[in-house]
Design a protein around this motif. Structure first.
Motif, PDB file in Angstrom:
ATOM      1  N   LEU A   1     -19.396   5.464  28.531  1.00 16.91           N
ATOM      2  CA  LEU A   1     -20.138   4.728  27.512  1.00 16.91           C
ATOM      3  C   LEU A   1     -21.291   3.932  28.104  1.00 16.91           C
ATOM      4  N   LEU A   2     -21.062   3.297  29.251  1.00 17.69           N
ATOM      5  CA  LEU A   2     -22.073   2.404  29.829  1.00 17.69           C
ATOM      6  C   LEU A   2     -22.961   3.081  30.863  1.00 17.69           C
ATOM      7  N   GLY A   3     -22.516   4.218  31.409  1.00 19.10           N
ATOM      8  CA  GLY A   3     -23.319   4.903  32.409  1.00 19.10           C
ATOM      9  C   GLY A   3     -22.882   4.579  33.824  1.00 19.10           C
TER      10      GLY A   3
ATOM     11  N   THR B   1     -21.962  -2.352  36.086  1.00 20.09           N
ATOM     12  CA  THR B   1     -21.225  -3.131  37.078  1.00 20.09           C
ATOM     13  C   THR B   1     -19.739  -3.135  36.738  1.00 20.09           C
ATOM     14  N   GLU B   2     -18.935  -3.525  37.703  1.00 22.61           N
ATOM     15  CA  GLU B   2     -17.492  -3.572  37.482  1.00 22.61           C
ATOM     16  C   GLU B   2     -17.134  -4.588  36.404  1.00 22.61           C
ATOM     17  N   GLU B   3     -17.877  -5.679  36.366  1.00 22.06           N
ATOM     18  CA  GLU B   3     -17.624  -6.700  35.342  1.00 22.06           C
ATOM     19  C   GLU B   3     -17.903  -6.150  33.945  1.00 22.06           C
TER      20      GLU B   3
ATOM     21  N   GLN C   1     -15.075  -3.771  33.032  1.00 20.29           N
ATOM     22  CA  GLN C   1     -13.855  -4.462  32.647  1.00 20.29           C
ATOM     23  C   GLN C   1     -13.967  -5.041  31.239  1.00 20.29           C
ATOM     24  N   GLN C   2     -15.148  -5.576  30.926  1.00 19.76           N
ATOM     25  CA  GLN C   2     -15.362  -6.135  29.592  1.00 19.76           C
ATOM     26  C   GLN C   2     -15.291  -5.040  28.520  1.00 19.76           C
ATOM     27  N   ALA C   3     -15.896  -3.880  28.824  1.00 19.90           N
ATOM     28  CA  ALA C   3     -15.869  -2.767  27.871  1.00 19.90           C
ATOM     29  C   ALA C   3     -14.444  -2.257  27.685  1.00 19.90           C
TER      30      ALA C   3
END
Length: 312
Positions: free
Chosen positions: A38-40, A44-46, A49-51
């Motif tokens: 989804l984000l590509g 970032t790891e943060e 994790q949020q997604a």
């Protein structure tokens, strides 16, 4: 007959639940990450994790399945993780293309296969030809046949479109034209299976004692073949036609990809590549329900051709 239908419908409930559970576990064990899809790759790891937290992907697998199941029992199959559209709406917009392809291929295979099988039931050279065609048809890969048909009939002769799907409500002629090549691609192996089964079943029926009695009574061979032998051979033929329909569900994956048809098969491939849990689950549920409906229709047909089935 009503008892038969009720029993089949009752058994369909655990079947759907089992299929959904197995697919959920299998997809959960596959490598991949829906959040990264989804984000590509640059996320970032943060952010990942949020997604995952927003999508509920950080929950234990059993808890994810339980949330999905409770919503599914209320008719809500969730929201696609990638497109963010309701799964039911997305699949409903695509099921028409898949059913057009599968039903068309099954009908074509049944008509041609039964005609070849009946013609070859009297053995001789036609019977051997049916056996040969069956072997060749089963050996031809769907994707290879589809590409050959595109090159010959779409590129060289330009008789049919090479890909795409047309809504039948907008352009019925264009819809029929867009289905010709993919339907033939999906039907060829099925023709071979049905022809072989029909030939064997009808030949066995013609060797039964009642056929000799009918011939002795002066009944014509044509009447014996179509009114008696073919009816007695209907059960195994119906069985293989039902199996062909169900097998076409998996065959649509390659065929829809080759001809760029937006159906359930191509959706399953895209959803798996993106690790889109809800969409994969939705496809599994739709496929399972289609299988249940087909099996119920075959059982009802059994009852029509064999009255003893109605009493079970």
């Amino acid at each position: 007959m009503l008892r038969l239908v009720a029993r089949r419908l009752l058994w369909s409930v655990p079947l759907v639940l089992a299929a959904a559970a197995v697919s959920f576990i299998a997809v959960g064990l596959l490598p991949g990450d829906a959040a990264r899809s989804l984000l590509g790759q640059n996320a970032t790891e943060e952010q990942l994790q949020q997604a995952r937290h927003q999508l509920g992907l950080d929950l234990p697998l059993w808890e994810q399945y339980w949330h999905w199941l409770t919503n599914a029992l209320q008719g809500d199959l969730g929201t696609s993780l990638i497109s963010r559209t309701p799964v039911v709406d997305e699949l409903n917009s695509r099921i028409g293309a898949s059913l057009s392809l599968i039903i068309g291929a099954t009908l074509l295979a049944a008509v041609v296969g039964i005609a070849l099988g009946v013609r070859g039931a009297r053995r001789g050279r036609i019977g051997r030809l049916v056996d040969t065609v069956s072997v060749i048809g089963l050996a031809v890969p769907d994707f290879w046949l589809g590409l050959i048909l595109v090159v010959v009939f779409a590129v060289e002769l330009q008789l049919f479109p090479p890909n795409g799907y047309v809504d039948p409500l907008e352009d019925p002629i264009g819809w029929a034209s867009s289905l010709v090549l993919p339907v033939i691609t999906l039907a060829v192996p099925a023709v071979a299976i049905i022809a072989k089964q029909t030939r064997d079943a009808v030949a066995t029926a013609l060797d039964r004692p009642f056929v000799r009695t009918l011939r002795a009574a002066g009944i014509s061979d044509r009447s014996i073949l179509f009114r008696h032998a073919l009816r007695n051979a209907a059960i195994p033929i119906l069985t293989v036609v039902g199996l062909v329909f169900v097998g076409a569900l998996s065959g649509t994956v390659a065929v829809e990809f080759i001809f760029a048809i937006p159906g359930l098969g191509s959706t399953a491939v895209q959803a798996t590549a993106a690790h889109d849990f809800p969409l994969i689950q939705g496809v599994v549920v739709y496929f399972t329900l289609i299988v249940i409906v087909v099996n119920l229709a075959v059982d009802l047909a059994y009852g029509y051709f064999n009255p003893r089935v109605r009493l079970t």
